[in-house]
Every structure is written in C-alpha cells, then in structure tokens.
Design a protein around this motif. Sequence first.
Motif, PDB file in Angstrom:
ATOM      1  N   SER A  25      20.574  22.963   1.723  1.00  0.00           N
ATOM      2  CA  SER A  25      21.946  22.644   1.307  1.00  0.00           C
ATOM      3  C   SER A  25      22.514  21.542   2.193  1.00  0.00           C
ATOM      4  O   SER A  25      23.016  20.520   1.701  1.00  0.00           O
ATOM      5  N   ALA A  26      22.452  21.736   3.509  1.00  0.00           N
ATOM      6  CA  ALA A  26      22.997  20.753   4.442  1.00  0.00           C
ATOM      7  C   ALA A  26      22.245  19.433   4.349  1.00  0.00           C
ATOM      8  O   ALA A  26      22.850  18.346   4.420  1.00  0.00           O
ATOM      9  N   TRP A  27      20.922  19.522   4.174  1.00  0.00           N
ATOM     10  CA  TRP A  27      20.133  18.286   4.123  1.00  0.00           C
ATOM     11  C   TRP A  27      20.508  17.446   2.905  1.00  0.00           C
ATOM     12  O   TRP A  27      20.684  16.223   3.017  1.00  0.00           O
ATOM     13  N   GLN A  28      20.663  18.078   1.746  1.00  0.00           N
ATOM     14  CA  GLN A  28      21.024  17.307   0.556  1.00  0.00           C
ATOM     15  C   GLN A  28      22.405  16.694   0.676  1.00  0.00           C
ATOM     16  O   GLN A  28      22.630  15.564   0.221  1.00  0.00           O
ATOM     17  N   MET A  29      23.335  17.424   1.273  1.00  0.00           N
ATOM     18  CA  MET A  29      24.679  16.871   1.433  1.00  0.00           C
ATOM     19  C   MET A  29      24.679  15.667   2.369  1.00  0.00           C
ATOM     20  O   MET A  29      25.483  14.741   2.199  1.00  0.00           O
ATOM     21  N   ALA A  30      23.772  15.653   3.342  1.00  0.00           N
ATOM     22  CA  ALA A  30      23.697  14.550   4.298  1.00  0.00           C
ATOM     23  C   ALA A  30      22.815  13.405   3.814  1.00  0.00           C
ATOM     24  O   ALA A  30      22.882  12.305   4.383  1.00  0.00           O
ATOM     25  N   HIS A  31      22.002  13.642   2.774  1.00  0.00           N
ATOM     26  CA  HIS A  31      21.062  12.627   2.287  1.00  0.00           C
ATOM     27  C   HIS A  31      21.160  12.521   0.761  1.00  0.00           C
ATOM     28  O   HIS A  31      20.248  12.969   0.050  1.00  0.00           O
ATOM     29  N   PRO A  32      22.238  11.957   0.241  1.00  0.00           N
ATOM     30  CA  PRO A  32      22.394  11.877  -1.224  1.00  0.00           C
ATOM     31  C   PRO A  32      21.330  10.988  -1.862  1.00  0.00           C
ATOM     32  O   PRO A  32      20.838  10.032  -1.249  1.00  0.00           O
ATOM     33  N   VAL A  33      20.984  11.330  -3.103  1.00  0.00           N
ATOM     34  CA  VAL A  33      20.032  10.515  -3.855  1.00  0.00           C
ATOM     35  C   VAL A  33      20.737   9.294  -4.426  1.00  0.00           C
ATOM     36  O   VAL A  33      21.966   9.198  -4.424  1.00  0.00           O
ATOM     37  N   ALA A  34      19.945   8.363  -4.969  1.00  0.00           N
ATOM     38  CA  ALA A  34      20.498   7.101  -5.461  1.00  0.00           C
ATOM     39  C   ALA A  34      21.338   7.279  -6.715  1.00  0.00           C
ATOM     40  O   ALA A  34      22.364   6.604  -6.887  1.00  0.00           O
ATOM     41  N   GLN A  35      20.904   8.168  -7.615  1.00  0.00           N
ATOM     42  CA  GLN A  35      21.600   8.309  -8.890  1.00  0.00           C
ATOM     43  C   GLN A  35      21.911   9.774  -9.189  1.00  0.00           C
ATOM     44  O   GLN A  35      21.322  10.372 -10.089  1.00  0.00           O
ATOM     45  N   PRO A  36      22.853  10.359  -8.471  1.00  0.00           N
ATOM     46  CA  PRO A  36      23.236  11.743  -8.791  1.00  0.00           C
ATOM     47  C   PRO A  36      23.948  11.799 -10.133  1.00  0.00           C
ATOM     48  O   PRO A  36      24.614  10.840 -10.539  1.00  0.00           O
ATOM     49  N   GLU A  37      23.787  12.911 -10.841  1.00  0.00           N
ATOM     50  CA  GLU A  37      24.460  13.113 -12.118  1.00  0.00           C
ATOM     51  C   GLU A  37      25.844  13.686 -11.824  1.00  0.00           C
ATOM     52  O   GLU A  37      26.006  14.893 -11.625  1.00  0.00           O
ATOM     53  N   GLU A  38      26.859  12.838 -11.794  1.00  0.00           N
ATOM     54  CA  GLU A  38      28.173  13.243 -11.293  1.00  0.00           C
ATOM     55  C   GLU A  38      28.824  14.319 -12.149  1.00  0.00           C
ATOM     56  O   GLU A  38      29.535  15.181 -11.627  1.00  0.00           O
TER      57      GLU A  38
END
Length: 392
Positions: A197-210
């Motif tokens: 959870s923390a890792w994804q919040m700190a390392h967003p992907v290029a094209q998240p589906e908002e």
Amino acid sequence: MKRSNLLLMLVCALVLFVVSCQKEVSKNLQPVGEKKASALNYMDRAAALKKTSTLEPSAIGNISVYATGLYNPRGLKFGPDGMLYVAEGGPGGGTMSTGCAQVVFPVGPYLGMPTGGRVSKISGAGVRTTVTDRLPTSSANEIIGGDVEGVADVAFVGNTLYALLAGGGCSHGVPSVPNGIVKVNNDGSWNMVANLSAWQMAHPVAQPEEDDFEPDGTWYSMINVEGVLYALEPNHGELVKVTTAGNISRVADISATQGHIVPTVLAYRGNFFVGNLHPFPNPGGASKIYKVNPAGQVKIWAEDLNMVLGLVIDETSRMYVLEMAVGSPFPEPGLGRVIRIDPGGSRTVIATGLSLPTGMTMGPDGNLYVSNWGFGPPALGGGQVLKIELPH
C-alpha cells in the motif's frame, strides 16, 4: 464515467448473476408472494439456487470437485508438503474507514475487518484445514452486492508460506493492516514483509485510471522465481519484485505502454507472462497474454483470449490459460474454460463449463486445479476447487 477494474467487473458479475438466476430460481424455490422482491430478496434467492446447484457436466474435460467449503477462493499453490494451499477473500467486512481517501462509488466505499481473510490447506482426500484466518477481508459497496477481497494469492519460498493481501488498507476499511506480502507462521500468526500500500502511494504508475482508482491497490497474483517473490496489481497496472527481506522494486509499469488493461495473472518461463482481464463490457477475444522480459519491456505474446485469470506453463512450455467467461461481455456461471497454447501457437480446449473461476495451478500429479465459484453469492462456504485431469 469509465469504470473497468477487476472489482467493478466482479460487482457487475454479481448483478448479472442475480438477474440471470431469477427464472431458474423459480424452478427450485417456492414463490416469495405478491410482495415486490427487493434486491436482498434476489440475493437470498440466488444464494439458495447456488446451494442447490451441482457442478454442471463439462462439455470437454474430465472435471471433478476436489474440495468445497471455501470463502471466495482465489490463487492457489501446492506446498512442499504436498498439500494444496488456497488464498481466500473471506467473508467481507463491516466497518468503513475515516480520514483517508475512499474508493469511489459504485465500487466503494469499502467495509473491512482486520481478520477473516483466510488461507486453507487441502489434503489429497479433499479435507480442508484453516492455516490462518487472521488476515484482512473487505467488501465493495453492499448496495450492489459488491465483491469481497482478502488474501489474493499464496506462494512458497522453501518451506515458508507467503500470502499476498488485497483486502487491506485504509481505503478498504482496514487502516490497521495495509495491503502487502506477509509471512504466515505455523501457528497462524503472520509478519508483514512488504507494505505494498505504502509503496504504491509513493511510486505512482504513468497512467493510473483516475475514475477507477484503488489507493491501496487490488493485488491479484504472486509467484516465486529463484527465491524472490513477484506480484502483479491490476488497478494500477504494474509488476513488482519483492525480496524476502522486504525490498520492493518495479519490474514493469504496464500502464505506461498498454494503458488500463487490468493485468491479473502471472507466470514465468525465462520471461514473465501476464494475462489481462480487459475493461468491461468485454468484447469477445479482447484479452491478451503479454511477455515481459527481465528488463521490463512489454510485448503482446498471444491475442484473442477472454477474461484471463489463470496461467500455468508446463515442463514442455505448453501454456494453460484460464478464461473466466467466453461468449459474454460479463462473467456468467458455466462459461469458464481452460485452453492450452502449444509452443507453435496451436490451441486446444481442455475444459469447459466452469463457473466464475478465479485461479489455477498445476499439481505434482500433472493435473490442473482451479478455484471455482471464486466470487458471487453465497460468499460463505460456496467456493470450490476443481480438479481437471489432463491426458498423460
């Protein structure tokens, strides 16, 4: 507004399943009276139908029920002891978190509990034993009969069992337990190895589906490659590497080149192979298998597939593909199948007639084992593991 992640698909499947059951239910149950049936009535009736149902005869494949009594079964692996270990979503939760970003309607808000997510082990005789039920479980929006998330997958490194959590995190109603990889101890206790959870919040992907965003992720698949764990996440669209010491690094941001394809399942044979669900409604043959090399480059390897939720590669490099439904834009019971893709590209249908299958592994006996009724009513105890015997 576009919504197409794995959880929304499952919610849509539940609604479709309930509606499709109405005519069939009337054959098995007494009328409910003249009072107009509510959504809860429909859910109860659909649950009753499922309880009275038996495994439909498969058009193709030697299929038998290997185990029952599972709570939303997902990924599964055989352990070094020869037992089959099954990740289970659990019963779902009852409390909504405050003070953090919520998953937006109609998938959210989630209701969660810090315990109830389960790992079971199944003997060769089909007897189920609880390894642990102390992991988080959460439910998507109850108004539309939402899906349940909990333990998504399991893997062994040596004799140590690891579990991949998808039902944790504040956005899933479980602020005390994030999504991540945990080590499961022999007494059913567990230790967090990697906070995803923390890792994804700190390392967003290029094209998240908002419009379809899960802050804590919805991790789905995990494998062991040479003593290192690799995990795949559908909503953000990425593949990560996690050492047993808890170091996390990204192998591939799949969203960067492919967009929001909902990658679900992972296999390895020299390269990584990733199957995807595809946004819904799903036109026939829209799903694919992608080859991801160790450097993270993503290429299409196979096309014209349907809602891929399982991949197994055998010793002769033949790939078995679990398709959740074929011939419908949404999942429906009885439409799941397994096909085999040979190294030369030819395809063979191995088994049909599966109902909402969600995971697949190969046993030491050379046969396939599939999580069946992996979601949908009734959540408690309605899941199965099927054995698909392969010609040897």
